[in-house]
Each structure stands twice: as structure tokens, then as C-alpha cells.
Design a protein around this motif. Structure first.
Motif, PDB file in Angstrom:
ATOM      1  N   ASN A 214     -13.775 -28.019   9.709  1.00 32.85           N
ATOM      2  CA  ASN A 214     -12.760 -27.228  10.183  1.00 32.85           C
ATOM      3  C   ASN A 214     -11.526 -25.823  10.248  1.00 32.85           C
ATOM      4  N   PHE A 215     -11.566 -25.489   9.360  1.00 31.72           N
ATOM      5  CA  PHE A 215     -11.195 -24.068   9.160  1.00 31.72           C
ATOM      6  C   PHE A 215     -12.380 -23.421  10.271  1.00 31.72           C
ATOM      7  N   LEU A 216     -13.682 -22.991   9.828  1.00 34.92           N
ATOM      8  CA  LEU A 216     -14.783 -22.181  10.762  1.00 34.92           C
ATOM      9  C   LEU A 216     -14.497 -22.854  12.227  1.00 34.92           C
TER      10      LEU A 216
ATOM     11  N   TRP B  71     -12.649 -19.862  -3.944  1.00 33.68           N
ATOM     12  CA  TRP B  71     -14.307 -18.995  -4.347  1.00 33.68           C
ATOM     13  C   TRP B  71     -14.527 -19.456  -3.555  1.00 33.68           C
ATOM     14  N   ILE B  72     -14.390 -20.952  -2.577  1.00 33.34           N
ATOM     15  CA  ILE B  72     -15.162 -21.270  -0.988  1.00 33.34           C
ATOM     16  C   ILE B  72     -14.475 -20.276  -0.636  1.00 33.34           C
ATOM     17  N   TYR B  73     -13.359 -20.709   0.049  1.00 38.09           N
ATOM     18  CA  TYR B  73     -13.050 -20.152   0.978  1.00 38.09           C
ATOM     19  C   TYR B  73     -12.990 -19.143   1.625  1.00 38.09           C
ATOM     20  N   THR B  74     -13.555 -18.142   0.340  1.00 38.74           N
ATOM     21  CA  THR B  74     -14.254 -16.837   0.371  1.00 38.74           C
ATOM     22  C   THR B  74     -15.594 -16.755   1.132  1.00 38.74           C
ATOM     23  N   ILE B  75     -16.081 -17.340   0.040  1.00 43.74           N
ATOM     24  CA  ILE B  75     -17.532 -17.242   0.906  1.00 43.74           C
ATOM     25  C   ILE B  75     -17.875 -17.873   1.892  1.00 43.74           C
ATOM     26  N   ALA B  76     -16.838 -19.156   2.858  1.00 45.70           N
ATOM     27  CA  ALA B  76     -16.702 -19.070   3.986  1.00 45.70           C
ATOM     28  C   ALA B  76     -16.112 -17.672   5.003  1.00 45.70           C
ATOM     29  N   ARG B  77     -15.310 -16.878   4.519  1.00 45.74           N
ATOM     30  CA  ARG B  77     -14.211 -15.836   5.284  1.00 45.74           C
ATOM     31  C   ARG B  77     -16.185 -15.352   4.956  1.00 45.74           C
ATOM     32  N   ASN B  78     -16.476 -14.726   4.095  1.00 46.14           N
ATOM     33  CA  ASN B  78     -17.166 -13.851   3.957  1.00 46.14           C
ATOM     34  C   ASN B  78     -18.813 -14.220   5.387  1.00 46.14           C
ATOM     35  N   VAL B  79     -19.550 -16.003   5.473  1.00 48.86           N
ATOM     36  CA  VAL B  79     -20.276 -16.091   5.904  1.00 48.86           C
ATOM     37  C   VAL B  79     -19.574 -15.817   7.528  1.00 48.86           C
ATOM     38  N   PHE B  80     -18.538 -15.901   7.705  1.00 51.01           N
ATOM     39  CA  PHE B  80     -18.152 -16.287   9.154  1.00 51.01           C
ATOM     40  C   PHE B  80     -18.054 -14.950   9.613  1.00 51.01           C
TER      41      PHE B  80
ATOM     42  N   ASP C 125      -5.468 -11.718  11.146  1.00 52.35           N
ATOM     43  CA  ASP C 125      -4.035 -12.074  12.067  1.00 52.35           C
ATOM     44  C   ASP C 125      -4.406 -13.816  12.064  1.00 52.35           C
ATOM     45  N   ARG C 126      -5.760 -14.212  12.679  1.00 55.28           N
ATOM     46  CA  ARG C 126      -6.127 -15.596  13.319  1.00 55.28           C
ATOM     47  C   ARG C 126      -5.997 -16.019  12.292  1.00 55.28           C
ATOM     48  N   GLU C 127      -7.151 -15.502  11.425  1.00 58.69           N
ATOM     49  CA  GLU C 127      -7.449 -15.989   9.915  1.00 58.69           C
ATOM     50  C   GLU C 127      -6.059 -16.542   9.513  1.00 58.69           C
ATOM     51  N   LEU C 128      -5.310 -15.787   9.122  1.00 58.40           N
ATOM     52  CA  LEU C 128      -4.318 -16.107   8.186  1.00 58.40           C
ATOM     53  C   LEU C 128      -3.574 -17.604   8.746  1.00 58.40           C
ATOM     54  N   ILE C 129      -3.224 -17.738  10.217  1.00 53.82           N
ATOM     55  CA  ILE C 129      -2.431 -18.071  10.976  1.00 53.82           C
ATOM     56  C   ILE C 129      -3.391 -19.629  10.365  1.00 53.82           C
ATOM     57  N   ILE C 130      -4.802 -19.382  10.684  1.00 56.66           N
ATOM     58  CA  ILE C 130      -5.391 -20.839  10.389  1.00 56.66           C
ATOM     59  C   ILE C 130      -5.776 -21.413   9.361  1.00 56.66           C
ATOM     60  N   MET C 131      -5.634 -20.983   8.250  1.00 59.33           N
ATOM     61  CA  MET C 131      -5.515 -21.354   6.819  1.00 59.33           C
ATOM     62  C   MET C 131      -4.152 -21.629   6.547  1.00 59.33           C
ATOM     63  N   ASN C 132      -2.998 -20.531   7.429  1.00 52.12           N
ATOM     64  CA  ASN C 132      -1.623 -21.306   6.772  1.00 52.12           C
ATOM     65  C   ASN C 132      -0.965 -22.557   7.143  1.00 52.12           C
ATOM     66  N   ARG C 133      -1.360 -22.129   8.068  1.00 51.71           N
ATOM     67  CA  ARG C 133      -0.592 -23.356   9.396  1.00 51.71           C
ATOM     68  C   ARG C 133      -1.800 -24.300   9.661  1.00 51.71           C
TER      69      ARG C 133
ATOM     70  N   VAL D 253       1.904 -13.201   7.435  1.00 50.45           N
ATOM     71  CA  VAL D 253       1.557 -14.800   8.057  1.00 50.45           C
ATOM     72  C   VAL D 253       3.176 -14.363   8.947  1.00 50.45           C
ATOM     73  N   HIS D 254       4.264 -13.728   8.575  1.00 49.74           N
ATOM     74  CA  HIS D 254       5.665 -13.831   9.281  1.00 49.74           C
ATOM     75  C   HIS D 254       4.856 -12.971  10.719  1.00 49.74           C
ATOM     76  N   ARG D 255       4.551 -11.562  10.627  1.00 46.57           N
ATOM     77  CA  ARG D 255       4.225 -10.983  11.978  1.00 46.57           C
ATOM     78  C   ARG D 255       3.545 -11.461  12.311  1.00 46.57           C
ATOM     79  N   ALA D 256       1.961 -12.452  12.136  1.00 47.27           N
ATOM     80  CA  ALA D 256       1.069 -12.674  13.097  1.00 47.27           C
ATOM     81  C   ALA D 256       1.736 -13.944  13.561  1.00 47.27           C
ATOM     82  N   ILE D 257       2.759 -14.647  13.098  1.00 47.96           N
ATOM     83  CA  ILE D 257       3.340 -15.282  13.704  1.00 47.96           C
ATOM     84  C   ILE D 257       4.139 -14.877  15.024  1.00 47.96           C
TER      85      ILE D 257
END
Length: 177
Positions: free
Chosen positions: A34-36, A72-81, A130-138, A162-166
Motif C-alpha cells: 500500500n505504501f508503494l 528497517w523494512i520501510y527503509t529497505i522499501a524506500r531504498n528499493v523504490f 514531501d510525497r513520501e512523508l505525507i504517504i507514510m504519515n497520513r 510533514v507540516h510544510r509538505a501538507i
């Protein structure tokens, strides 16, 4: 095994008990997918990248240092993306040029679809980070502290970003209305 923490399971996996990986997969594959999917808006690409994430978890299992597994797994996901994105960029295909497939969910209102599409277009105008931050947080509901661990930052810095990205997202969204 439901009472065993993710971290304990990953330690077992890193010590060679690969059967425990199936439990971690069951716990995380939908969340990672879902994150990806929010990042790519392409089901096939998201499935491929999700598969690659779990392949890397197994491949680099001995590098797990007993920290928070989800970070750890989200870091891997970010790197693979990021690797995937760079490959696409090198092929002169920018993320915005990819033809997105629609998710097979019907809504009762055309207005809802238009709002979702406008929000998506606004989201895609944001920078990758910014997109990544909003997706992870919101969208994913990941707490600021965990995002800070994933991004190797501080909780305060993540909150500010996150505040600035929103705020940027709101500006892009309101431009369309």
C-alpha cells in the motif's frame, strides 16, 4: 507466534530460521504494498517492488541490528523504490509520465472521484521526499518518531517537514479548484 514481536522474529530469521519470515511477510506485505502503491499509483510496479523488498530482507537478514523492524523494512522499501525511480529516470521516463492504472474500486459519486483525482494530482506535484512523508504519515499512519528513524532524522524535523509538505499539498490542491 502471534505474541512474538517483529524484532524477535527477525532475529530468528537473521539466525537462519527462514520459516519465521512467512509470519513477517503476512504482517507487512500489505502495508509495504500500500505504501508503494501510493508512491507509484501502479499495481504491477508496486507488486514487483514489494517482492523485491522482501527478497532484500532475506538477502540482507544478517545486517539486521536488532532495531525496530518496521523502521528497517520501510527503509529497505524506500531504498528499493528509490532505485526503481532512478532506473526509470535513466530511461527518460519520469514518474509523472507513467500511465496510471485505476484501482478497481467504484464510488457512488463522480464528485468523490474528481476530488480523489485532484488530490492525487496535487500529491504528484510535490517533491519525492514531501510525497513520501505525507504517504507514510497520513496514508500509512506511521508515527513521527518512526519516520524519523526511517529517514535518519529527528522527530521535530519530521514534524516540520510533514507540516510544510501538507501546506504545499493544500496550495497545489486549491489551485485546481
Amino acid at each position: 507466534m502471534k505474541n512474538v514481536s517483529d524484532e524477535e522474529l527477525m532475529i530468528l530469521v537473521s539466525n537462519g530460521n527462514l520459516d519465521m519470515m512467512s509470519i513477517l511477510f503476512d504482517r507487512y506485505h500489505v502495508r509495504i504494498y500500500n505504501f508503494l502503491l501510493k508512491m507509484t499509483r501502479d499495481q504491477d510496479v508496486s507488486q514487483d517492488i514489494t517482492q523485491e523488498v522482501f527478497y532484500k530482507v532475506l538477502k540482507y537478514r544478517t545486517s539486521y541490528k536488532k532495531g525496530k523492524f518496521s523502521s528497517w523494512i520501510y527503509t529497505i522499501a524506500r531504498n528499493v523504490f528509490s532505485d526503481h525511480y532512478q532506473k526509470q529516470k535513466n530511461k527518460d521516463q519520469r514518474l509523472n509520465d507513467i500511465h496510471y492504472k485505476t484501482i478497481g474500486q467504484e464510488t457512488n459519486s463522480v464528485d468523490d472521484e474528481e476530488i480523489k483525482e485532484q488530490l492525487h494530482l496535487a500529491l504528484m506535484k510535490l517533491s519525492h521526499s514531501d510525497r513520501e512523508l505525507i504517504i507514510m504519515n497520513r496514508y500509512q499512519g506511521i508515527k513521527y518518531q518512526e519516520i524519523a528513524e526511517i529517514m535518519d532524522s529527528t522527530e521535530g524535523a519530521v514534524k516540520t517537514k510533514v507540516h510544510r509538505a501538507i501546506h504545499k499539498l493544500k496550495e497545489y490542491y486549491l489551485q485546481k479548484i
